[in-house]
Scaffold this motif. Structure first.
Motif, mmCIF file in Angstrom:
data_model
loop_
_atom_site.group_PDB
_atom_site.id
_atom_site.type_symbol
_atom_site.label_atom_id
_atom_site.label_comp_id
_atom_site.label_asym_id
_atom_site.label_seq_id
_atom_site.Cartn_x
_atom_site.Cartn_y
_atom_site.Cartn_z
ATOM 1 N N LEU A 118 0.805 -1.217 0.000
ATOM 2 C CA LEU A 118 0.000 0.000 0.000
ATOM 3 C C LEU A 118 0.838 1.267 0.000
ATOM 4 O O LEU A 118 0.279 2.372 -0.028
ATOM 5 C CB LEU A 118 -0.953 -0.001 1.200
ATOM 6 N N GLU A 119 2.154 1.151 0.023
ATOM 7 C CA GLU A 119 2.991 2.320 -0.198
ATOM 8 C C GLU A 119 2.810 2.805 -1.637
ATOM 9 O O GLU A 119 2.407 2.042 -2.517
ATOM 10 C CB GLU A 119 4.468 1.978 0.022
ATOM 11 N N LEU A 120 3.114 4.081 -1.876
ATOM 12 C CA LEU A 120 3.076 4.600 -3.237
ATOM 13 C C LEU A 120 4.432 4.386 -3.907
ATOM 14 O O LEU A 120 5.473 4.534 -3.255
ATOM 15 C CB LEU A 120 2.737 6.094 -3.243
ATOM 16 N N GLY A 144 7.415 -3.728 -4.459
ATOM 17 C CA GLY A 144 6.071 -4.090 -4.902
ATOM 18 C C GLY A 144 5.010 -3.076 -4.544
ATOM 19 O O GLY A 144 3.813 -3.383 -4.595
ATOM 20 N N ALA A 145 5.411 -1.859 -4.180
ATOM 21 C CA ALA A 145 4.455 -0.822 -3.815
ATOM 22 C C ALA A 145 3.554 -0.488 -4.995
ATOM 23 O O ALA A 145 4.021 -0.269 -6.108
ATOM 24 C CB ALA A 145 5.186 0.428 -3.340
ATOM 25 N N ASN A 146 2.233 -0.428 -4.734
ATOM 26 C CA ASN A 146 1.296 -0.072 -5.804
ATOM 27 C C ASN A 146 0.102 0.714 -5.274
ATOM 28 O O ASN A 146 -0.921 0.805 -5.934
ATOM 29 C CB ASN A 146 0.818 -1.341 -6.524
ATOM 30 N N GLY A 147 0.247 1.311 -4.100
ATOM 31 C CA GLY A 147 -0.865 2.025 -3.487
ATOM 32 C C GLY A 147 -1.123 3.386 -4.100
ATOM 33 O O GLY A 147 -0.301 3.936 -4.835
ATOM 34 N N ASP A 148 -2.291 3.944 -3.757
ATOM 35 C CA ASP A 148 -2.637 5.287 -4.219
ATOM 36 C C ASP A 148 -3.670 5.878 -3.266
ATOM 37 O O ASP A 148 -4.538 5.170 -2.748
ATOM 38 C CB ASP A 148 -3.213 5.252 -5.631
ATOM 39 N N GLY A 154 -2.885 10.601 -4.962
ATOM 40 C CA GLY A 154 -1.454 10.350 -4.849
ATOM 41 C C GLY A 154 -0.770 11.264 -3.856
ATOM 42 O O GLY A 154 -1.291 11.573 -2.783
ATOM 43 N N ASN A 155 0.428 11.723 -4.208
ATOM 44 C CA ASN A 155 1.196 12.597 -3.328
ATOM 45 C C ASN A 155 0.574 13.981 -3.150
ATOM 46 O O ASN A 155 0.946 14.713 -2.228
ATOM 47 C CB ASN A 155 2.627 12.738 -3.852
ATOM 48 N N ASP A 156 -0.380 14.335 -4.017
ATOM 49 C CA ASP A 156 -1.056 15.622 -3.877
ATOM 50 C C ASP A 156 -1.988 15.663 -2.669
ATOM 51 O O ASP A 156 -2.476 16.727 -2.297
ATOM 52 C CB ASP A 156 -1.857 15.942 -5.143
ATOM 53 N N TRP A 164 -4.497 15.949 5.934
ATOM 54 C CA TRP A 164 -3.993 14.586 5.793
ATOM 55 C C TRP A 164 -2.474 14.592 5.717
ATOM 56 O O TRP A 164 -1.887 15.208 4.831
ATOM 57 C CB TRP A 164 -4.604 13.903 4.575
ATOM 58 N N HIS A 165 -1.865 13.935 6.684
ATOM 59 C CA HIS A 165 -0.410 13.752 6.742
ATOM 60 C C HIS A 165 -0.128 12.385 6.120
ATOM 61 O O HIS A 165 0.237 11.429 6.797
ATOM 62 C CB HIS A 165 0.039 13.837 8.202
ATOM 63 N N ALA A 166 -0.338 12.303 4.804
ATOM 64 C CA ALA A 166 -0.328 11.034 4.077
ATOM 65 C C ALA A 166 0.925 10.957 3.213
ATOM 66 O O ALA A 166 1.035 11.680 2.214
ATOM 67 C CB ALA A 166 -1.578 10.912 3.220
ATOM 68 N N ARG A 167 1.843 10.091 3.596
ATOM 69 C CA ARG A 167 3.139 9.975 2.920
ATOM 70 C C ARG A 167 3.185 8.775 1.971
ATOM 71 O O ARG A 167 2.540 7.748 2.223
ATOM 72 C CB ARG A 167 4.246 9.818 3.956
ATOM 73 N N ASP A 168 4.023 8.895 0.930
ATOM 74 C CA ASP A 168 4.130 7.809 -0.039
ATOM 75 C C ASP A 168 4.799 6.572 0.540
ATOM 76 O O ASP A 168 4.569 5.455 0.075
ATOM 77 C CB ASP A 168 4.858 8.271 -1.309
ATOM 78 N N TYR A 169 5.628 6.726 1.591
ATOM 79 C CA TYR A 169 6.362 5.582 2.130
ATOM 80 C C TYR A 169 5.540 4.729 3.104
ATOM 81 O O TYR A 169 6.052 3.771 3.661
ATOM 82 C CB TYR A 169 7.661 6.044 2.804
#
Length: 341
Positions: free
Chosen positions: A200-202, A226-230, A239-241, A278-283
């Protein structure tokens, strides 16, 4: 096909093939944990051992048995990130409470710096009530300094429920200031956090560094696991936005072992700072922080919450974990409507 039932003042969206399941608890006071089972299958455990700096729900599993939280630091898994050891399961705390950092505290903090960090300790489970459609688990705890002086008393209730495809947690947490006035400084790290499984990581191709308010730096390497989250929010950000934007809910979705999985977090309109940032990070850090408004708004907004002795504040969140089916914006909109009633 869906049916909508109105019972009293509440609105329920029910899928015909997704009946609610029995919820029960197995409490182990010696190991300081309570296992949560839905339909006889493990969902999560409430963990509050003395060697953790906060109580947590860990791990979180889907109805089909897939784990959606990271294993580290309690259970290392192959090809999984080992950064931010304070990111464990699902938790609730904050980076700056009367100058103490509750968020970043972990076993990894050097002894000589521990005085700058806070603990959530003296956890007591006050109720574990099973049920055919839902189960509730309540606890109390203290937000303490290192010398065990109590800043805040916490009372939290989890309401767990599930269907063939979903697992849901409704969390209500009330914090009450004790002898001292308590200040929640407007900062980045808070409040409801989940650290998710690698799938679930981006996807990311760059190295990044993050520094906490005590100067400790953590480096994040590029993704190759294998990260494929969004991410997707009720405001339409993706995404990161999503990071640093407001929305009533946020969805993180991906695929694990060829099965669609997702985690949605829904904010409540009575929460301070609603709709939350939202403090939502790609990692893999998925967090809602309604109080850290200055950094997210580039200084346009501020939120310094203050509680005088005896004053309280309450936070409410709904977390929905789905497998085998995709959560749609329509479904989440209805869930948010139901939660806010």
């Amino acid at each position: 096909m869906k049916r909508y039932l109105i019972i009293g003042c509440c609105f329920f969206s029910m899928q015909l093939d997704a009946q609610t399941k029995k919820v029960r608890f197995n409490e182990d006071t010696k190991q300081q944990k309570v296992d949560v089972l839905i339909d006889g299958k493990p969902f999560t455990s409430f963990l509050y051992p003395d060697n953790l700096e906060k109580p947590i729900l860990y791990p979180l599993q889907t109805a089909s048995g897939l784990t959606v939280t990271r294993g580290f630091p309690l259970n290392k898994r192959g090809n999984e990130r080992t950064d931010h050891p304070h990111h464990v399961g699902l938790w609730f705390n904050y980076e700056s409470v009367n100058g103490l950092d509750f968020w970043n505290n972990s076993y990894n903090i050097p002894t000589e710096k521990k005085s700058k960090y806070g603990w959530i300790r003296n956890v007591k489970v006050t109720e574990a009530k099973a049920g055919n459609n839902k189960g509730s688990l309540s606890y109390t705890s203290n937000w303490e300094r290192q010398d065990q002086a109590v800043l805040l008393k916490e009372k939290t209730t989890f309401v767990f429920s599930g269907t063939d495809y979903t697992r849901t947690i409704d969390r209500t947490t009330t914090l009450t200031a004790q002898k001292d006035t308590v200040y929640f400084k407007d900062v980045k790290d808070g409040m409801l956090g989940i650290r998710v499984t690698k799938e679930l990581e981006l996807p990311s191709d760059k190295e990044e560094s993050y520094t906490d308010n005590n100067g400790i730096v953590t480096k994040i390497s590029p993704t190759n696991n294998g990260a494929n989250g969004d991410y997707l929010t009720s405001a339409g950000k993706k995404g990161n936005d999503v990071w640093g934007t407001r929305a009533a809910w946020c969805l993180l979705s991906g695929v694990k072992e060829k099965v669609p999985v997702s985690i949605a977090v829904i904010d409540h309109r009575k929460n301070p700072g609603y709709p939350t940032y939202w403090h939502a990070r790609d990692y893999g850090l998925f967090a809602a922080n309604p109080l850290g408004q200055a950094i997210f708004s580039n200084g346009k907004e501020h939120m310094n919450l203050t509680l005088k002795p005896g004053q309280s504040v309450t936070f409410r969140y709904r977390v929905i974990i789905t497998s085998g089916k995709n959560q749609t914006t329509e479904m989440l909109g209805k869930e948010a409507l139901d939660f806010n009633k």
